[in-house]
Design a protein around this motif. Sequence first.
Motif, PDB file in Angstrom:
ATOM      1  N   MET A 324     -55.162  28.801  30.883  1.00  0.00           N
ATOM      2  CA  MET A 324     -56.533  29.239  31.106  1.00  0.00           C
ATOM      3  C   MET A 324     -57.533  28.439  30.287  1.00  0.00           C
ATOM      4  SD  MET A 324     -56.559  32.801  28.943  1.00  0.00           S
ATOM      5  CE  MET A 324     -55.713  32.902  27.357  1.00  0.00           C
ATOM      6  N   ASP A 325     -58.749  28.444  30.771  1.00  0.00           N
ATOM      7  CA  ASP A 325     -59.889  27.920  30.030  1.00  0.00           C
ATOM      8  C   ASP A 325     -60.327  29.016  29.061  1.00  0.00           C
ATOM      9  OD1 ASP A 325     -62.245  26.949  29.045  1.00  0.00           O
ATOM     10  OD2 ASP A 325     -63.231  26.698  30.985  1.00  0.00           O
ATOM     11  N   ARG A 326     -60.077  28.825  27.789  1.00  0.00           N
ATOM     12  CA  ARG A 326     -60.344  29.871  26.802  1.00  0.00           C
ATOM     13  C   ARG A 326     -61.836  30.069  26.564  1.00  0.00           C
ATOM     14  NH1 ARG A 326     -55.655  31.116  24.035  1.00  0.00           N
ATOM     15  NH2 ARG A 326     -56.811  31.918  22.259  1.00  0.00           N
ATOM     16  N   GLY A 327     -62.653  29.074  26.895  1.00  0.00           N
ATOM     17  CA  GLY A 327     -64.083  29.208  26.688  1.00  0.00           C
ATOM     18  C   GLY A 327     -64.435  29.297  25.214  1.00  0.00           C
ATOM     19  N   ALA A 328     -65.606  29.871  24.934  1.00  0.00           N
ATOM     20  CA  ALA A 328     -66.075  30.061  23.558  1.00  0.00           C
ATOM     21  C   ALA A 328     -66.743  31.430  23.459  1.00  0.00           C
ATOM     22  CB  ALA A 328     -67.042  28.947  23.171  1.00  0.00           C
ATOM     23  N   PRO A 329     -65.952  32.498  23.465  1.00  0.00           N
ATOM     24  CA  PRO A 329     -66.521  33.853  23.479  1.00  0.00           C
ATOM     25  C   PRO A 329     -67.351  34.152  22.236  1.00  0.00           C
ATOM     26  CG  PRO A 329     -64.161  33.874  23.973  1.00  0.00           C
ATOM     27  CD  PRO A 329     -64.487  32.511  23.484  1.00  0.00           C
ATOM     28  N   ASP A 330     -68.322  35.033  22.415  1.00  0.00           N
ATOM     29  CA  ASP A 330     -69.064  35.532  21.271  1.00  0.00           C
ATOM     30  C   ASP A 330     -68.122  36.306  20.353  1.00  0.00           C
ATOM     31  OD1 ASP A 330     -71.568  34.558  22.052  1.00  0.00           O
ATOM     32  OD2 ASP A 330     -71.900  36.281  23.369  1.00  0.00           O
ATOM     33  N   LYS A 331     -68.437  36.340  19.083  1.00  0.00           N
ATOM     34  CA  LYS A 331     -67.623  37.066  18.115  1.00  0.00           C
ATOM     35  C   LYS A 331     -67.581  38.543  18.482  1.00  0.00           C
ATOM     36  CE  LYS A 331     -67.201  38.139  13.189  1.00  0.00           C
ATOM     37  NZ  LYS A 331     -67.800  37.971  11.839  1.00  0.00           N
ATOM     38  N   GLY A 332     -66.391  39.119  18.438  1.00  0.00           N
ATOM     39  CA  GLY A 332     -66.228  40.530  18.743  1.00  0.00           C
ATOM     40  C   GLY A 332     -66.286  41.394  17.495  1.00  0.00           C
ATOM     41  N   LEU A 333     -65.739  42.583  17.609  1.00  0.00           N
ATOM     42  CA  LEU A 333     -65.775  43.556  16.519  1.00  0.00           C
ATOM     43  C   LEU A 333     -64.391  43.723  15.917  1.00  0.00           C
ATOM     44  CD1 LEU A 333     -67.942  46.359  18.194  1.00  0.00           C
ATOM     45  CD2 LEU A 333     -68.720  44.385  16.861  1.00  0.00           C
ATOM     46  N   ASN A 334     -64.354  43.970  14.608  1.00  0.00           N
ATOM     47  CA  ASN A 334     -63.073  44.336  14.004  1.00  0.00           C
ATOM     48  C   ASN A 334     -62.797  45.814  14.265  1.00  0.00           C
ATOM     49  OD1 ASN A 334     -64.450  45.909  12.028  1.00  0.00           O
ATOM     50  ND2 ASN A 334     -64.631  44.135  10.663  1.00  0.00           N
ATOM     51  N   ALA A 335     -61.657  46.303  13.790  1.00  0.00           N
ATOM     52  CA  ALA A 335     -61.240  47.672  14.121  1.00  0.00           C
ATOM     53  C   ALA A 335     -62.235  48.715  13.624  1.00  0.00           C
ATOM     54  CB  ALA A 335     -59.851  47.944  13.552  1.00  0.00           C
ATOM     55  N   GLU A 336     -62.729  48.549  12.409  1.00  0.00           N
ATOM     56  CA  GLU A 336     -63.674  49.534  11.868  1.00  0.00           C
ATOM     57  C   GLU A 336     -65.006  49.472  12.604  1.00  0.00           C
ATOM     58  OE1 GLU A 336     -62.894  51.990   9.796  1.00  0.00           O
ATOM     59  OE2 GLU A 336     -60.888  51.156  10.076  1.00  0.00           O
ATOM     60  N   GLN A 337     -65.459  48.276  12.944  1.00  0.00           N
ATOM     61  CA  GLN A 337     -66.693  48.153  13.723  1.00  0.00           C
ATOM     62  C   GLN A 337     -66.512  48.772  15.108  1.00  0.00           C
ATOM     63  OE1 GLN A 337     -66.979  43.853  13.371  1.00  0.00           O
ATOM     64  NE2 GLN A 337     -68.855  44.021  12.151  1.00  0.00           N
ATOM     65  N   MET A 338     -65.328  48.599  15.696  1.00  0.00           N
ATOM     66  CA  MET A 338     -65.081  49.176  17.014  1.00  0.00           C
ATOM     67  C   MET A 338     -65.122  50.695  16.955  1.00  0.00           C
ATOM     68  SD  MET A 338     -64.581  48.159  20.154  1.00  0.00           S
ATOM     69  CE  MET A 338     -63.847  46.518  20.045  1.00  0.00           C
ATOM     70  N   LYS A 339     -64.556  51.257  15.905  1.00  0.00           N
ATOM     71  CA  LYS A 339     -64.622  52.711  15.742  1.00  0.00           C
ATOM     72  C   LYS A 339     -66.061  53.174  15.574  1.00  0.00           C
ATOM     73  CE  LYS A 339     -60.017  53.270  13.699  1.00  0.00           C
ATOM     74  NZ  LYS A 339     -59.267  53.643  12.470  1.00  0.00           N
ATOM     75  N   ALA A 340     -66.841  52.413  14.818  1.00  0.00           N
ATOM     76  CA  ALA A 340     -68.255  52.762  14.647  1.00  0.00           C
ATOM     77  C   ALA A 340     -68.989  52.692  15.981  1.00  0.00           C
ATOM     78  CB  ALA A 340     -68.895  51.820  13.625  1.00  0.00           C
ATOM     79  N   LEU A 341     -68.674  51.661  16.770  1.00  0.00           N
ATOM     80  CA  LEU A 341     -69.275  51.533  18.100  1.00  0.00           C
ATOM     81  C   LEU A 341     -68.901  52.721  18.974  1.00  0.00           C
ATOM     82  CD1 LEU A 341     -70.722  49.704  20.282  1.00  0.00           C
ATOM     83  CD2 LEU A 341     -68.412  48.959  20.887  1.00  0.00           C
ATOM     84  N   GLN A 342     -67.609  53.072  18.995  1.00  0.00           N
ATOM     85  CA  GLN A 342     -67.164  54.202  19.821  1.00  0.00           C
ATOM     86  C   GLN A 342     -67.851  55.496  19.401  1.00  0.00           C
ATOM     87  OE1 GLN A 342     -62.952  53.571  19.098  1.00  0.00           O
ATOM     88  NE2 GLN A 342     -62.606  52.932  21.209  1.00  0.00           N
ATOM     89  N   THR A 343     -68.039  55.674  18.107  1.00  0.00           N
ATOM     90  CA  THR A 343     -68.729  56.866  17.623  1.00  0.00           C
ATOM     91  C   THR A 343     -70.174  56.892  18.106  1.00  0.00           C
ATOM     92  OG1 THR A 343     -67.317  56.942  15.643  1.00  0.00           O
ATOM     93  CG2 THR A 343     -69.407  58.138  15.548  1.00  0.00           C
ATOM     94  N   LYS A 344     -70.839  55.737  18.058  1.00  0.00           N
ATOM     95  CA  LYS A 344     -72.225  55.665  18.533  1.00  0.00           C
ATOM     96  C   LYS A 344     -72.305  55.880  20.045  1.00  0.00           C
ATOM     97  CE  LYS A 344     -74.126  52.732  14.886  1.00  0.00           C
ATOM     98  NZ  LYS A 344     -74.968  51.558  14.581  1.00  0.00           N
ATOM     99  N   LEU A 345     -71.334  55.345  20.770  1.00  0.00           N
ATOM    100  CA  LEU A 345     -71.319  55.533  22.221  1.00  0.00           C
ATOM    101  C   LEU A 345     -71.107  57.001  22.558  1.00  0.00           C
ATOM    102  CD1 LEU A 345     -69.221  52.412  23.268  1.00  0.00           C
ATOM    103  CD2 LEU A 345     -71.661  52.772  23.694  1.00  0.00           C
ATOM    104  N   GLN A 346     -70.218  57.665  21.840  1.00  0.00           N
ATOM    105  CA  GLN A 346     -70.023  59.103  22.044  1.00  0.00           C
ATOM    106  C   GLN A 346     -71.311  59.869  21.784  1.00  0.00           C
ATOM    107  OE1 GLN A 346     -66.695  60.392  19.617  1.00  0.00           O
ATOM    108  NE2 GLN A 346     -65.298  60.319  21.358  1.00  0.00           N
ATOM    109  N   ALA A 347     -72.029  59.489  20.740  1.00  0.00           N
ATOM    110  CA  ALA A 347     -73.284  60.176  20.409  1.00  0.00           C
ATOM    111  C   ALA A 347     -74.319  60.012  21.507  1.00  0.00           C
ATOM    112  CB  ALA A 347     -73.829  59.637  19.088  1.00  0.00           C
ATOM    113  N   ARG A 348     -74.193  58.940  22.291  1.00  0.00           N
ATOM    114  CA  ARG A 348     -75.111  58.728  23.414  1.00  0.00           C
ATOM    115  C   ARG A 348     -74.590  59.358  24.699  1.00  0.00           C
ATOM    116  NH1 ARG A 348     -79.355  55.731  22.557  1.00  0.00           N
ATOM    117  NH2 ARG A 348     -79.677  55.678  24.822  1.00  0.00           N
ATOM    118  N   GLY A 349     -73.504  60.110  24.602  1.00  0.00           N
ATOM    119  CA  GLY A 349     -73.008  60.852  25.752  1.00  0.00           C
ATOM    120  C   GLY A 349     -71.949  60.160  26.572  1.00  0.00           C
TER     121      GLY A 349
END
Length: 390
Positions: A324-349
């Motif tokens: 595959m063409d791996r491209g150059a993806p934007d930096k993602g989130l680490n595990a703790e950031q992902m949990k923080a994101l999921q918590t914020k998404l839950q708060a938005r319903g």
Amino acid sequence: MRLKTLAFVLCFAFSPLPLLAACGGSFNNFVQNMKAEAVSKGHAPASVDRFFSGIRQSQSVLRADRDQGMFQRPFLDFSRNLISDARLSKGQRLGREYDAVFDSIDRRYGVSRGVLLAFWAFETAYGTYQGDFNTANALVTLAHDCRRPDLFRPQVFAALELYEMGDFDPKTTTGAWAGEIGMVQMLPRDILENGQDADGDGHVRLKTSAPDALMSGAAMLADFGWRRGEPWLQEVRLPDNFDWSQTGIHITKPVSTWADMGVTARSGNLFRGATASLILPQGHKGPAFITYPNFNIYFDWNQSFTYVVTAAYFATLIEGAPKMDRGAPDKGLNAEQMKALQTKLQARGHDVGKVDGILGARTRIAVQLEQQRLGLPADAWPTPALLGKL
């Protein structure tokens, strides 16, 4: 592997403290109740006594069940960890070695050899590591545990039935921590329903017979609904002005419609005989794939999106697709950031399921909706910028 786990790549960094499951009450009482239920189902009391005589609760199984950190890795890292040139060449060599078996599988079930070879590679490193957990202990431990008793209780009785058939020894049969057995890791109930004696010795030996394991895996995929002779995944190119909000496994269109929108195959031709979805495992700057109906069957084997995409992609490599063409993806989130994101998404319903730091299907959908709301590229790939804006 019906439980949807990776047995051989788990990192065994476990806590030394015991993990006690309260839902089943006393483990010894639970075993006695299971024995009584087995007898009520028609199993001979003497057979039941022998099967359960050495059963022990396994703390290592409980610890493994709670350690799923591997699935927090993004697709490109995950696939780099599992796919190597050596693993690819070995898969292609085994495809030639078992050519007659795969030809028979194709005639009977229409499952491509690359698909089965990829599972064989990922589940047990082509049979070289099948797990060393006592299977009976693992199944009863997980049946007693709080998390998925409805999944594992039937597996205990299925293992008992295999024992009565002479195809399971509760004292010596070993496999993955979640009770899967053999080269392609199947649970006892799946073995009963789809096990195949491909080598003609009168037994289904998934641990020692590659033909039995491969044919049984194909039968299980067919039982899940595999569509004979159809593709599952293909790398594609998308135009720069593509509407990223149309991507995701929850959105399907006729392949002809995707073609009209500018989607082209990176190699070969698009399969126009079906509907399909477009996925961007690491956003619009990373690799892009079109997924055909057979791709969805993978989720009956393993529910991890990252695992499924990696297994499906590796299957295409085995069958000759370019890397595959791996491209150059934007930096993602680490595990703790992902949990923080999921918590914020839950708060938005949004329904993201469990806050576990894993970018699963529901989290991806929620991310895409928030990206649309905020005017960001709606490619379902969460970045620090998105987390900051939330």
